[in-house]
Design a protein around this motif. Sequence first.
Motif, PDB file in Angstrom:
ATOM      1  N   ALA A  77      64.321  39.819 -39.774  1.00 41.36           N
ATOM      2  CA  ALA A  77      64.923  40.694 -38.763  1.00 41.36           C
ATOM      3  C   ALA A  77      64.417  42.122 -38.895  1.00 41.36           C
ATOM      4  CB  ALA A  77      66.449  40.658 -38.884  1.00 41.36           C
ATOM      5  N   GLU A  78      64.238  42.607 -40.119  1.00 38.71           N
ATOM      6  CA  GLU A  78      63.714  43.960 -40.320  1.00 38.71           C
ATOM      7  C   GLU A  78      62.281  44.071 -39.819  1.00 38.71           C
ATOM      8  OE1 GLU A  78      64.318  44.534 -44.470  1.00 38.71           O
ATOM      9  OE2 GLU A  78      66.335  45.392 -44.224  1.00 38.71           O
ATOM     10  N   ALA A  79      61.471  43.017 -40.016  1.00 34.40           N
ATOM     11  CA  ALA A  79      60.097  43.034 -39.513  1.00 34.40           C
ATOM     12  C   ALA A  79      60.075  43.046 -37.989  1.00 34.40           C
ATOM     13  CB  ALA A  79      59.337  41.828 -40.049  1.00 34.40           C
ATOM     14  N   GLN A  80      60.944  42.269 -37.367  1.00 36.19           N
ATOM     15  CA  GLN A  80      61.016  42.269 -35.901  1.00 36.19           C
ATOM     16  C   GLN A  80      61.456  43.631 -35.372  1.00 36.19           C
ATOM     17  OE1 GLN A  80      63.664  38.998 -35.116  1.00 36.19           O
ATOM     18  NE2 GLN A  80      62.047  37.456 -35.289  1.00 36.19           N
ATOM     19  N   ALA A  81      62.390  44.250 -36.039  1.00 36.40           N
ATOM     20  CA  ALA A  81      62.823  45.581 -35.609  1.00 36.40           C
ATOM     21  C   ALA A  81      61.696  46.593 -35.758  1.00 36.40           C
ATOM     22  CB  ALA A  81      64.040  46.011 -36.427  1.00 36.40           C
ATOM     23  N   ALA A  82      60.916  46.495 -36.831  1.00 35.96           N
ATOM     24  CA  ALA A  82      59.784  47.401 -37.013  1.00 35.96           C
ATOM     25  C   ALA A  82      58.750  47.216 -35.915  1.00 35.96           C
ATOM     26  CB  ALA A  82      59.161  47.174 -38.384  1.00 35.96           C
ATOM     27  N   SER A  83      58.502  45.956 -35.516  1.00 38.93           N
ATOM     28  CA  SER A  83      57.554  45.687 -34.436  1.00 38.93           C
ATOM     29  C   SER A  83      58.042  46.283 -33.121  1.00 38.93           C
ATOM     30  CB  SER A  83      57.363  44.177 -34.298  1.00 38.93           C
ATOM     31  OG  SER A  83      56.535  43.872 -33.193  1.00 38.93           O
ATOM     32  N   GLN A  84      59.319  46.105 -32.818  1.00 40.07           N
ATOM     33  CA  GLN A  84      59.878  46.680 -31.587  1.00 40.07           C
ATOM     34  C   GLN A  84      59.851  48.207 -31.624  1.00 40.07           C
ATOM     35  OE1 GLN A  84      60.621  45.127 -28.910  1.00 40.07           O
ATOM     36  NE2 GLN A  84      60.491  43.030 -29.661  1.00 40.07           N
ATOM     37  N   ARG A  85      60.056  48.769 -32.790  1.00 40.30           N
ATOM     38  CA  ARG A  85      60.023  50.223 -32.926  1.00 40.30           C
ATOM     39  C   ARG A  85      58.611  50.766 -32.649  1.00 40.30           C
ATOM     40  NH1 ARG A  85      61.918  50.137 -37.563  1.00 40.30           N
ATOM     41  NH2 ARG A  85      64.102  50.019 -36.929  1.00 40.30           N
ATOM     42  N   ALA A  86      57.600  50.084 -33.178  1.00 43.79           N
ATOM     43  CA  ALA A  86      56.211  50.505 -32.941  1.00 43.79           C
ATOM     44  C   ALA A  86      55.840  50.332 -31.483  1.00 43.79           C
ATOM     45  CB  ALA A  86      55.277  49.686 -33.832  1.00 43.79           C
ATOM     46  N   ASN A  87      56.296  49.269 -30.838  1.00 47.14           N
ATOM     47  CA  ASN A  87      55.994  49.046 -29.427  1.00 47.14           C
ATOM     48  C   ASN A  87      56.614  50.137 -28.553  1.00 47.14           C
ATOM     49  OD1 ASN A  87      55.085  47.348 -27.110  1.00 47.14           O
ATOM     50  ND2 ASN A  87      57.285  47.130 -26.783  1.00 47.14           N
ATOM     51  N   GLN A 172      62.600  51.649 -20.922  1.00 45.38           N
ATOM     52  CA  GLN A 172      63.988  51.228 -21.058  1.00 45.38           C
ATOM     53  C   GLN A 172      64.094  49.808 -21.613  1.00 45.38           C
ATOM     54  OE1 GLN A 172      65.495  51.816 -17.089  1.00 45.38           O
ATOM     55  NE2 GLN A 172      65.946  53.995 -17.440  1.00 45.38           N
ATOM     56  N   GLN A 173      63.206  48.941 -21.180  1.00 45.62           N
ATOM     57  CA  GLN A 173      63.196  47.583 -21.719  1.00 45.62           C
ATOM     58  C   GLN A 173      62.859  47.590 -23.207  1.00 45.62           C
ATOM     59  OE1 GLN A 173      60.442  44.926 -19.809  1.00 45.62           O
ATOM     60  NE2 GLN A 173      60.920  43.205 -21.164  1.00 45.62           N
ATOM     61  N   GLY A 174      61.884  48.413 -23.586  1.00 45.71           N
ATOM     62  CA  GLY A 174      61.526  48.522 -24.994  1.00 45.71           C
ATOM     63  C   GLY A 174      62.681  49.056 -25.836  1.00 45.71           C
ATOM     64  N   GLU A 175      63.421  50.036 -25.300  1.00 42.72           N
ATOM     65  CA  GLU A 175      64.572  50.575 -26.020  1.00 42.72           C
ATOM     66  C   GLU A 175      65.658  49.513 -26.193  1.00 42.72           C
ATOM     67  OE1 GLU A 175      65.600  53.878 -23.598  1.00 42.72           O
ATOM     68  OE2 GLU A 175      64.309  55.305 -24.693  1.00 42.72           O
ATOM     69  N   ALA A 176      65.908  48.732 -25.124  1.00 39.73           N
ATOM     70  CA  ALA A 176      66.918  47.683 -25.205  1.00 39.73           C
ATOM     71  C   ALA A 176      66.529  46.627 -26.243  1.00 39.73           C
ATOM     72  CB  ALA A 176      67.124  47.035 -23.840  1.00 39.73           C
ATOM     73  N   GLU A 177      65.271  46.236 -26.256  1.00 42.16           N
ATOM     74  CA  GLU A 177      64.819  45.239 -27.232  1.00 42.16           C
ATOM     75  C   GLU A 177      64.917  45.779 -28.657  1.00 42.16           C
ATOM     76  OE1 GLU A 177      60.918  44.365 -25.875  1.00 42.16           O
ATOM     77  OE2 GLU A 177      61.578  42.945 -24.319  1.00 42.16           O
ATOM     78  N   LEU A 178      64.635  47.078 -28.830  1.00 46.00           N
ATOM     79  CA  LEU A 178      64.773  47.673 -30.160  1.00 46.00           C
ATOM     80  C   LEU A 178      66.225  47.708 -30.599  1.00 46.00           C
ATOM     81  CD1 LEU A 178      63.675  49.119 -32.624  1.00 46.00           C
ATOM     82  CD2 LEU A 178      63.779  51.272 -31.334  1.00 46.00           C
ATOM     83  N   HIS A 179      67.145  48.066 -29.691  1.00 39.86           N
ATOM     84  CA  HIS A 179      68.563  48.097 -30.033  1.00 39.86           C
ATOM     85  C   HIS A 179      69.060  46.707 -30.427  1.00 39.86           C
ATOM     86  CE1 HIS A 179      69.117  51.954 -27.411  1.00 39.86           C
ATOM     87  NE2 HIS A 179      68.633  52.214 -28.617  1.00 39.86           N
ATOM     88  N   ALA A 180      68.601  45.687 -29.717  1.00 43.67           N
ATOM     89  CA  ALA A 180      69.006  44.322 -30.054  1.00 43.67           C
ATOM     90  C   ALA A 180      68.493  43.928 -31.437  1.00 43.67           C
ATOM     91  CB  ALA A 180      68.484  43.350 -28.995  1.00 43.67           C
ATOM     92  N   ALA A 183      70.525  45.803 -34.042  1.00 46.02           N
ATOM     93  CA  ALA A 183      71.872  45.235 -34.160  1.00 46.02           C
ATOM     94  C   ALA A 183      71.846  43.954 -34.975  1.00 46.02           C
ATOM     95  CB  ALA A 183      72.451  44.968 -32.767  1.00 46.02           C
ATOM     96  N   ASN A 184      70.806  43.158 -34.804  1.00 47.11           N
ATOM     97  CA  ASN A 184      70.679  41.932 -35.596  1.00 47.11           C
ATOM     98  C   ASN A 184      70.505  42.256 -37.081  1.00 47.11           C
ATOM     99  OD1 ASN A 184      70.431  39.081 -35.926  1.00 47.11           O
ATOM    100  ND2 ASN A 184      68.217  39.307 -36.058  1.00 47.11           N
ATOM    101  N   VAL A 185      69.734  43.321 -37.374  1.00 47.51           N
ATOM    102  CA  VAL A 185      69.563  43.747 -38.761  1.00 47.51           C
ATOM    103  C   VAL A 185      70.901  44.194 -39.346  1.00 47.51           C
ATOM    104  CG1 VAL A 185      68.496  45.470 -40.269  1.00 47.51           C
ATOM    105  CG2 VAL A 185      67.140  44.362 -38.500  1.00 47.51           C
ATOM    106  N   MET A 186      71.668  44.968 -38.575  1.00 45.54           N
ATOM    107  CA  MET A 186      72.971  45.430 -39.048  1.00 45.54           C
ATOM    108  C   MET A 186      73.910  44.254 -39.314  1.00 45.54           C
ATOM    109  SD  MET A 186      73.565  48.752 -36.578  1.00 45.54           S
ATOM    110  CE  MET A 186      75.241  48.957 -37.187  1.00 45.54           C
ATOM    111  N   LEU A 187      73.894  43.264 -38.435  1.00 46.22           N
ATOM    112  CA  LEU A 187      74.745  42.095 -38.613  1.00 46.22           C
ATOM    113  C   LEU A 187      74.397  41.353 -39.901  1.00 46.22           C
ATOM    114  CD1 LEU A 187      76.842  40.034 -37.629  1.00 46.22           C
ATOM    115  CD2 LEU A 187      75.018  38.942 -36.294  1.00 46.22           C
ATOM    116  N   LEU A 188      73.103  41.169 -40.155  1.00 46.65           N
ATOM    117  CA  LEU A 188      72.692  40.454 -41.361  1.00 46.65           C
ATOM    118  C   LEU A 188      73.007  41.265 -42.622  1.00 46.65           C
ATOM    119  CD1 LEU A 188      69.329  38.944 -40.082  1.00 46.65           C
ATOM    120  CD2 LEU A 188      71.450  37.727 -40.563  1.00 46.65           C
ATOM    121  N   HIS A 189      72.851  42.580 -42.544  1.00 51.16           N
ATOM    122  CA  HIS A 189      73.211  43.412 -43.693  1.00 51.16           C
ATOM    123  C   HIS A 189      74.723  43.340 -43.952  1.00 51.16           C
ATOM    124  CE1 HIS A 189      69.618  45.402 -45.174  1.00 51.16           C
ATOM    125  NE2 HIS A 189      69.185  45.518 -43.930  1.00 51.16           N
TER     126      HIS A 189
END
Length: 327
Positions: A77-87, A172-180, A183-189
């Motif tokens: 999940a952290e790797a996916q969030a990093a990818s969305q952040r870079a995008n 806006q789509q990129g921001e929404a995907e990053l927030h999701a 949020a998944n990272v926060m849930l797992l933590h």
Amino acid sequence: MLLAAVGGGAIWWYLYRHGGSDELVLYGNVDFRQVSLAFNGSERVAEVLAEEGDRVKKDQLLGRLDTSRLRPQVAQAEAQAASQRANLARLKSGSRPEEIAQARANLDSAKADAANARIQYERQSDLALRSVASQRSLEITEATSRMADAKVAANQEALDLLVAGPRIEDIQQGEAELHAAEANVMLLHQQLADAELKSPVDAVVRSRLIEPGEMASPTRAAFSLATISPKWARAYVSETQLGRIRPGMKASVSVDSAPGRPFQGWIGFISPVAEFTPKTVQTEELRSSLVYEVRVFVDDPDNLLRLGMPATVRPILDNGETSTARQ
């Protein structure tokens, strides 16, 4: 049941044997809050770190669940969030100067090709008028000129898009995907944090109800704790004596295990509702007797008082004298 019967008998003896005395002595038992703790997750128990009788502090670790399957999910999940952040950062940064320069060069090249194709077409048109060139050659050069013009238009649009940058909807789509993803990272933590069971208060472990290797769940208690503070003596006062006490009044509490060492306290609660007591006695005489619950909070820094201990409460009356029981 035996404790209730003994306490009820003491209450009856006081109310009916000493009802006419100027002394005010109440009888009851030591009480305090108990906490039932369960893991906030369903997983195999890895460690249990507390035993019955242990005195634990607030936030002290009591047990831990197995997290061997959860930690790889956190890393993913952290790797996916990093990818969305870079995008998203790429979208917000827009086009690089090098990309715009390349698009301008492509446009200039397309314009040059279009100009050359137009010249060829005009030449073939002139030759066709003089019957020197065939109609087929004229059509080919005309088509080539049109293709070159279309290529110029396509390169112009590509340059305009690079200069304008990404659309606001894409950002806006990129921001929404990053927030999701975040949020998944926060849930797992949070699930990782929930794998550790900590004491919510300073307390004593009454019962250890789970062992390593067993399956934990939110509906199954793992520990039963008894809070160290506050503690109080739960006693009862008759309606005729109710007017002699009030909330905040000081009182002393004594127990048989500490003779001659009263605990200082104060009346913190007087029930607004009467009840029948003792509840185990059903004679006609006692069924009509009403008493009110009184809680006398005490200081017990040495943790000497235990749950259910019989206690004698002597309120300090308004005349400043402490009631003492007759021997």
